[in-house]
Scaffold this active site. Sequence first.
Site, PDB file in Angstrom:
ATOM      1  N   CYS A 333       0.784  -1.239   0.000  1.00 18.40           N
ATOM      2  CA  CYS A 333       0.000   0.000   0.000  1.00 18.40           C
ATOM      3  C   CYS A 333       0.823   1.300   0.000  1.00 18.40           C
ATOM      4  O   CYS A 333       0.529   2.206  -0.788  1.00 18.40           O
ATOM      5  CB  CYS A 333      -1.029  -0.008   1.131  1.00 18.40           C
ATOM      6  SG  CYS A 333      -0.573  -0.901   2.602  1.00 18.40           S
ATOM      7  N   ARG A 362       7.115 -11.411   5.222  1.00 14.86           N
ATOM      8  CA  ARG A 362       6.850 -11.102   6.628  1.00 14.86           C
ATOM      9  C   ARG A 362       7.598 -12.077   7.511  1.00 14.86           C
ATOM     10  O   ARG A 362       7.621 -13.277   7.235  1.00 14.86           O
ATOM     11  CB  ARG A 362       5.341 -11.133   6.926  1.00 14.86           C
ATOM     12  CG  ARG A 362       4.586 -10.042   6.180  1.00 14.86           C
ATOM     13  CD  ARG A 362       3.114 -10.007   6.492  1.00 14.86           C
ATOM     14  NE  ARG A 362       2.447  -9.021   5.656  1.00 14.86           N
ATOM     15  CZ  ARG A 362       1.131  -8.840   5.595  1.00 14.86           C
ATOM     16  NH1 ARG A 362       0.327  -9.592   6.332  1.00 14.86           N
ATOM     17  NH2 ARG A 362       0.612  -7.913   4.798  1.00 14.86           N
ATOM     18  N   GLN A 380       0.627 -11.307  -3.220  1.00 14.72           N
ATOM     19  CA  GLN A 380      -0.769 -10.909  -3.005  1.00 14.72           C
ATOM     20  C   GLN A 380      -1.413 -10.510  -4.327  1.00 14.72           C
ATOM     21  O   GLN A 380      -0.763  -9.900  -5.179  1.00 14.72           O
ATOM     22  CB  GLN A 380      -0.847  -9.707  -2.051  1.00 14.72           C
ATOM     23  CG  GLN A 380      -0.357  -9.996  -0.645  1.00 14.72           C
ATOM     24  CD  GLN A 380      -0.383  -8.740   0.222  1.00 14.72           C
ATOM     25  OE1 GLN A 380       0.117  -7.699  -0.187  1.00 14.72           O
ATOM     26  NE2 GLN A 380      -0.959  -8.837   1.396  1.00 14.72           N
ATOM     27  N   ASP A 382      -3.101  -8.004  -4.949  1.00 17.54           N
ATOM     28  CA  ASP A 382      -3.363  -6.769  -4.214  1.00 17.54           C
ATOM     29  C   ASP A 382      -3.857  -5.669  -5.153  1.00 17.54           C
ATOM     30  O   ASP A 382      -3.427  -5.595  -6.304  1.00 17.54           O
ATOM     31  CB  ASP A 382      -2.069  -6.314  -3.539  1.00 17.54           C
ATOM     32  CG  ASP A 382      -2.314  -5.497  -2.288  1.00 17.54           C
ATOM     33  OD1 ASP A 382      -3.486  -5.348  -1.899  1.00 17.54           O
ATOM     34  OD2 ASP A 382      -1.340  -5.007  -1.706  1.00 17.54           O
ATOM     35  N   HIS A 384      -5.501  -1.336  -4.914  1.00 15.79           N
ATOM     36  CA  HIS A 384      -5.953  -0.194  -4.123  1.00 15.79           C
ATOM     37  C   HIS A 384      -6.789   0.726  -4.991  1.00 15.79           C
ATOM     38  O   HIS A 384      -6.446   0.988  -6.152  1.00 15.79           O
ATOM     39  CB  HIS A 384      -4.755   0.556  -3.533  1.00 15.79           C
ATOM     40  CG  HIS A 384      -4.006  -0.267  -2.524  1.00 15.79           C
ATOM     41  ND1 HIS A 384      -2.954  -1.075  -2.873  1.00 15.79           N
ATOM     42  CD2 HIS A 384      -4.198  -0.450  -1.183  1.00 15.79           C
ATOM     43  CE1 HIS A 384      -2.501  -1.711  -1.800  1.00 15.79           C
ATOM     44  NE2 HIS A 384      -3.247  -1.349  -0.768  1.00 15.79           N
ATOM     45  N   LYS A 464     -12.465  -3.185   8.203  1.00 17.96           N
ATOM     46  CA  LYS A 464     -12.436  -4.017   6.997  1.00 17.96           C
ATOM     47  C   LYS A 464     -13.573  -5.024   6.975  1.00 17.96           C
ATOM     48  O   LYS A 464     -14.149  -5.364   8.011  1.00 17.96           O
ATOM     49  CB  LYS A 464     -11.094  -4.737   6.866  1.00 17.96           C
ATOM     50  CG  LYS A 464     -10.793  -5.751   7.974  1.00 17.96           C
ATOM     51  CD  LYS A 464      -9.407  -6.375   7.757  1.00 17.96           C
ATOM     52  CE  LYS A 464      -9.060  -7.325   8.907  1.00 17.96           C
ATOM     53  NZ  LYS A 464      -7.724  -7.937   8.736  1.00 17.96           N
ATOM     54  N   HIS A 510      -8.294  -0.658   0.338  1.00 17.57           N
ATOM     55  CA  HIS A 510      -7.383  -1.787   0.153  1.00 17.57           C
ATOM     56  C   HIS A 510      -8.251  -3.011  -0.115  1.00 17.57           C
ATOM     57  O   HIS A 510      -9.190  -3.277   0.638  1.00 17.57           O
ATOM     58  CB  HIS A 510      -6.560  -2.065   1.410  1.00 17.57           C
ATOM     59  CG  HIS A 510      -5.847  -0.872   1.971  1.00 17.57           C
ATOM     60  ND1 HIS A 510      -4.470  -0.776   2.027  1.00 17.57           N
ATOM     61  CD2 HIS A 510      -6.311   0.289   2.531  1.00 17.57           C
ATOM     62  CE1 HIS A 510      -4.113   0.366   2.592  1.00 17.57           C
ATOM     63  NE2 HIS A 510      -5.222   1.020   2.910  1.00 17.57           N
TER      64      HIS A 510
END
Length: 634
Positions: A333, A362, A380, A382, A384, A464, A510
């Site tokens: 992000c 991570r 991911q 992912d 946005h 979320k 997100h």
Amino acid sequence: MINVTLLDRTQQYENEISGFELLKGSEFKNKAIALKVNGNLCDLSCAINYDAKVEVITVQDQEGLDILRHDAAHIMAQAVKELFPEVQITIGPTIEDGFYYDFALELGKSFSSEDLVTIERKMQEIIKSNYKFIREIWTREDAINFFQGRGENYKVEIISNIPESEKLTVYRQGSFVDLCRGPHSPSTGRVKAFKLMKVAGAYWRGDSNKPMLQRIYGTAWRDKNELQEYLTRLEEAEKRDHRKIAKDMDLFHIQDEAKGQVFWHENGLVLYHVIESYIRKKLRKNGYNEVKTPILASKELWEKSGHWDKFRENMFIINEDQEKQMAIKPMNCPLHIQIFNQKTRSYRDLPMRIAEFGTCHRNESSGSLHGLMRVLGFTQDDAHIFCTEEQITEETKKFCILLKEVYEDFGFKDISIKFSDRPSIRAGSDEVWDKAEAALLCAAEDTGLDYTLNPGEGAFYGPKLEFVLKDTIGRDWQCGTLQVDFVLPQRLDASYIGTDGQKHHPVMIHRAILGTLERFIGILIEHYAGKFPLWLAPVQLVIATITHECNEYALEIEQRLKQKGVGVEVDLTNEKINYKIRLHSLKKVPILWIIGKNEVLKKEVSIRYLGKIDQISSSADEAIQSLSELVICK
């Protein structure tokens, strides 16, 4: 959960009333496990001396089942203490589907499988004795003296870390006493069905520098039927273990020299790319632009975003020089905001949807790593969405429609949603959180989605929605998320020019559908037990020859199929055909074409489908045309 009454004590009672008195003569008396008084769980013995909304918790409620599992943990601790007086008890919480308790044994000793059987028998005795759970409030001094006198040094340490302003409560069942906040059911006899599952090592306080304890895991259910269903589900889950199936199908491996990171084999990478290609098509169709951001970013960026303070222990830091430290990104992000910030944006540019198959890392503890389900390095799906406040609802609706389409295409039709609000550790003011939570709740309600509350589980920058899918054996997997974020765009100075000609911070949504490709592939393997639908199968077809005279014909068909985009392999080995059938069935290949002298002569193939014994004869031309139409990716 049953709503009993709005209790007005002043009209009915001169003094306080206990839950037991409240339910006396009630049809709920024998069903009740606990009460919820003004939203707070408490024992049936709790005293109510104020006007209150009282709800009865029964074993049919999830909260009631959790309480029974908590009971079972205490019963297990009592059984262990009576059987092994020298053992120290530490903590014993409930977990999903069960409970555990950590015990400190003498150095070098551990519980055996025979010990578990003995402990179970003792637990049955305690349950049969039907001891009452009695809650008592103790002074700190009395509690320390009591547990010190019994040699329970871990309990003394726990007490020492409890704030002095907090009451110390203990629960007594028979002669056994344990430090506990509660609540508990009325007595040990309420536990009807349980089983001890396994023993594992666990460090005290989760710290590898502290002593290793023995953790006994157990499960508890409402009745024996539920327990048996759970045990059957576990057996089925073991058969579907994605690590075992992946080995048979030659998909991937993980080794100690690169813990928590995946070595994708050829077949596994085919599956990975099919999924990636499918998602990429969906993104383009739904107005997303794909980007690629660096894997490393400076400490300064992570400090500005707030991740350095909130997430640093899970980040891989590079360079010991404090002035030049960089971190491998744990999420995408903050870097996507850098792309947004490269131009002056107008309200006309919004919503702006940018997506990335972002590789992140991570720093998880090695004990938590598990195949594809929990890794250090992952990708991911992912994206946005930068938008105005007015666009939040519409973007949420569009995302939910997209997510449902994707899950259904992958074979998941049972989807549930959790609304996760502010966590205790978070960025942003309460005013900003009020605004974000209201916006997301409004959006969820406008989409017509059913959801349950998941208190305190939001991201540190915003609330979320969590999308949970159910697999073919009934297990829940949380995969997709949608988070509304007012905080990060302000922290990283993202802005657009509004209709008033002034700068405004966009809202940042997100969102992810699969979560991570690695974990989602693990879920897919277990959901299908490796028997993927044709469009997903890494190897869609194997052509197996009976004799070497058939090889040339098999290779000719292979080339024609490859030109049609079919994932095909040819088995020209000298093995007998029954061996080849067993081998490729074990590898979960959906379709097998068998070619012998007769098939060569007639220009045919014999078709055999995975899990079926019968074979179908077809002309090669018809079979090639039919298969090429079936394997087209969604």
